[in-house]
Design a protein around this motif. Sequence first.
Motif: not given
Length: 333
Positions: A35, A103-104, A143-144, A146, A174, A200, A278, A283, A313
């Motif tokens: 990403g 998520s992250y 993430n991931p 959006g 992002f 990013k 995004t 995704w 992703r």
Amino acid sequence: MPESRALMQVHGGGVRQAAARYGIPASEWLDLSTGINPHGYPVGEVPQRVWARLPEPDDGLEAAAADYYGTAALLPVAGSQAAIQLLPALRSGTARVGILEPSYNEHARAWREAGHTVRPLNGEAIAAALPELDVLVLVHPNNPTGQCFERADLLAWHAELAARGGWLIVDEAFMDVTPGASLAQDAPREGLVVLRSLGKFFGLAGARVGFVIADDAMRAQLAARLGPWGLAGPSRWIATRALTDRAWQAETRSQLQARGQRLAERLRAHGLAPTGGTALFQWCRVDDPAGWQDHLGRQGILVRRFDAPGSLRFGLPGDAAEWQRLEAGLQRA
């Protein structure tokens, strides 16, 4: 496999490991797993004097960042990851922490390892869960997936948490393509923490530059734990130029939006309709993510896999040859 390696979180990247697994030289891989903008900020040559001197806090970085983010309530850190690891230590007692899932994954890991209780949430469950939380952590855009949230909702959630000493932490890694949705300009507010990064949008992940946007007390606590010279001098020099180059930023936003739409269209044309994304990634929910990842991996194409829910992703290809290679890989599927 050493235990430390086995316990590491899975993120994008890992081309060397993929090269060893599939017998394809690392130089021949198309890495779509991260990403990160493949057309990052053109750094140019860093002056020798920048390498030879200790980093200085009055070199223009903080002023450039304040102008870019719309607030001076910021602290430079070695990528937002540095703050993600430190923030849980600033919370006394055992906090009840709500975190989006998927998520992250470094957010949940950091809070769990600090002894706090993590409650996975989907976006629709946040409002109902808020009375039972001390901290809410959101990646926005997520993430991931959006997923995005309304500013009014974010500010209302912050107000509810802050009224009882709680925190809202918003990771905006992002956000740069859509800066109008950022909460950075609403800082400083007690209990609001916004994380930003140059990794990013600017494509400067290797420089390890990020910012914590928060109230004075929290920034002071973080600065005391980080100690002096939190950012290398060359990273500060590069970041200052990237943050002040408004012409490059405007052009890049337009280009990334077009490329993100193109990626979504190409995936959709091959039966991988994106569920979210995004401008920097798309995704896709799939029934067999491991099989898809393996199929593409055998062609030297690396994508990020998620198992819960099953999904992939895809980051942006960089040039015409990479777009053609992705197209060919999807056709073979």
